[in-house]
Design a protein around this motif. Structure first.
Motif, PDB file in Angstrom:
ATOM      1  N   LEU A  88      -3.530 -18.827 -59.847  1.00 19.55           N
ATOM      2  CA  LEU A  88      -2.430 -19.043 -60.592  1.00 19.55           C
ATOM      3  C   LEU A  88      -2.183 -17.618 -60.847  1.00 19.55           C
ATOM      4  CD1 LEU A  88      -1.807 -22.058 -63.248  1.00 19.55           C
ATOM      5  CD2 LEU A  88      -0.843 -22.007 -60.621  1.00 19.55           C
ATOM      6  N   ALA A  89      -3.007 -16.919 -61.703  1.00 17.07           N
ATOM      7  CA  ALA A  89      -2.844 -15.972 -61.378  1.00 17.07           C
ATOM      8  C   ALA A  89      -2.468 -14.786 -60.285  1.00 17.07           C
ATOM      9  CB  ALA A  89      -3.893 -15.157 -61.698  1.00 17.07           C
ATOM     10  N   GLN A  90      -3.267 -15.415 -59.507  1.00 21.10           N
ATOM     11  CA  GLN A  90      -2.687 -15.096 -58.067  1.00 21.10           C
ATOM     12  C   GLN A  90      -1.408 -14.615 -57.291  1.00 21.10           C
ATOM     13  OE1 GLN A  90      -6.513 -15.167 -55.666  1.00 21.10           O
ATOM     14  NE2 GLN A  90      -7.620 -14.240 -57.004  1.00 21.10           N
ATOM     15  N   ARG A  91      -1.058 -15.785 -57.093  1.00 21.06           N
ATOM     16  CA  ARG A  91       0.334 -16.299 -56.517  1.00 21.06           C
ATOM     17  C   ARG A  91       1.462 -15.273 -57.156  1.00 21.06           C
ATOM     18  NH1 ARG A  91       1.985 -21.809 -56.750  1.00 21.06           N
ATOM     19  NH2 ARG A  91       3.266 -20.816 -55.587  1.00 21.06           N
ATOM     20  N   PRO A  92       2.205 -14.728 -56.351  1.00 26.64           N
ATOM     21  CA  PRO A  92       3.586 -14.087 -57.004  1.00 26.64           C
ATOM     22  C   PRO A  92       4.303 -14.749 -57.655  1.00 26.64           C
ATOM     23  CG  PRO A  92       3.626 -14.261 -54.103  1.00 26.64           C
ATOM     24  CD  PRO A  92       1.899 -15.216 -54.558  1.00 26.64           C
ATOM     25  N   THR A  93       4.789 -13.603 -58.304  1.00 28.36           N
ATOM     26  CA  THR A  93       6.219 -14.338 -59.647  1.00 28.36           C
ATOM     27  C   THR A  93       7.148 -14.305 -58.454  1.00 28.36           C
ATOM     28  OG1 THR A  93       6.565 -12.357 -60.438  1.00 28.36           O
ATOM     29  CG2 THR A  93       5.021 -12.879 -60.893  1.00 28.36           C
ATOM     30  N   PRO A  94       7.969 -15.309 -58.186  1.00 29.17           N
ATOM     31  CA  PRO A  94       9.430 -15.443 -57.739  1.00 29.17           C
ATOM     32  C   PRO A  94      10.407 -14.810 -57.910  1.00 29.17           C
ATOM     33  CG  PRO A  94       9.453 -17.288 -59.126  1.00 29.17           C
ATOM     34  CD  PRO A  94       8.292 -16.325 -59.475  1.00 29.17           C
ATOM     35  N   ASP A  95      10.520 -13.269 -58.218  1.00 28.10           N
ATOM     36  CA  ASP A  95      10.637 -12.057 -57.823  1.00 28.10           C
ATOM     37  C   ASP A  95      10.300 -11.097 -57.596  1.00 28.10           C
ATOM     38  OD1 ASP A  95       8.807 -11.760 -60.114  1.00 28.10           O
ATOM     39  OD2 ASP A  95      10.730 -10.136 -61.353  1.00 28.10           O
ATOM     40  N   ARG A  96       8.972 -11.304 -56.853  1.00 28.42           N
ATOM     41  CA  ARG A  96       8.234 -10.863 -56.018  1.00 28.42           C
ATOM     42  C   ARG A  96       8.533 -10.666 -54.513  1.00 28.42           C
ATOM     43  NH1 ARG A  96       2.940  -7.998 -59.045  1.00 28.42           N
ATOM     44  NH2 ARG A  96       4.450  -7.331 -60.725  1.00 28.42           N
TER      45      ARG A  96
END
Length: 96
Positions: A88-96
């Protein structure tokens, strides 16, 4: 001392150092910087993985066979939880 106690102890100590550095300063090892978007969450993942290694070492130090089962299961579930947090820490946030 057995390798099954020394290796998880050393890995756990390294994960604690990396987790504290990631939570406190946002510092991550250079080869992980490209992939990690959430440094604090990644630091918590490292601390959970370090706790899993500590549970594994605690299980190895116990003498009785049935008593070793509980720390082994705790280590298994903590490793899975740490893996989920790291992904989960390696997934980009939706705004990126």
């Amino acid at each position: 001392m057995s390798w099954s106690v020394v290796v998880p102890s050393v890995l756990g100590a390294l994960l604690v150092a990396g987790g504290v550095a990631a939570i406190r300063n946002g510092w991550i090892l250079p080869f992980q910087r490209r992939r990690v978007y959430r440094t604090r969450l990644f630091g918590w993942a490292q601390l959970v993985l370090a706790a899993a290694f500590a549970a594994q070492v605690a299980g190895q130090l116990l003498d009785e066979g049935e008593a070793r089962l509980v720390p082994g299961l705790v280590a298994l579930f903590a490793l899975l939880g740490g893996l989920v947090l790291a992904v989960l820490a390696q997934r980009p946030t939706p705004d990126r």
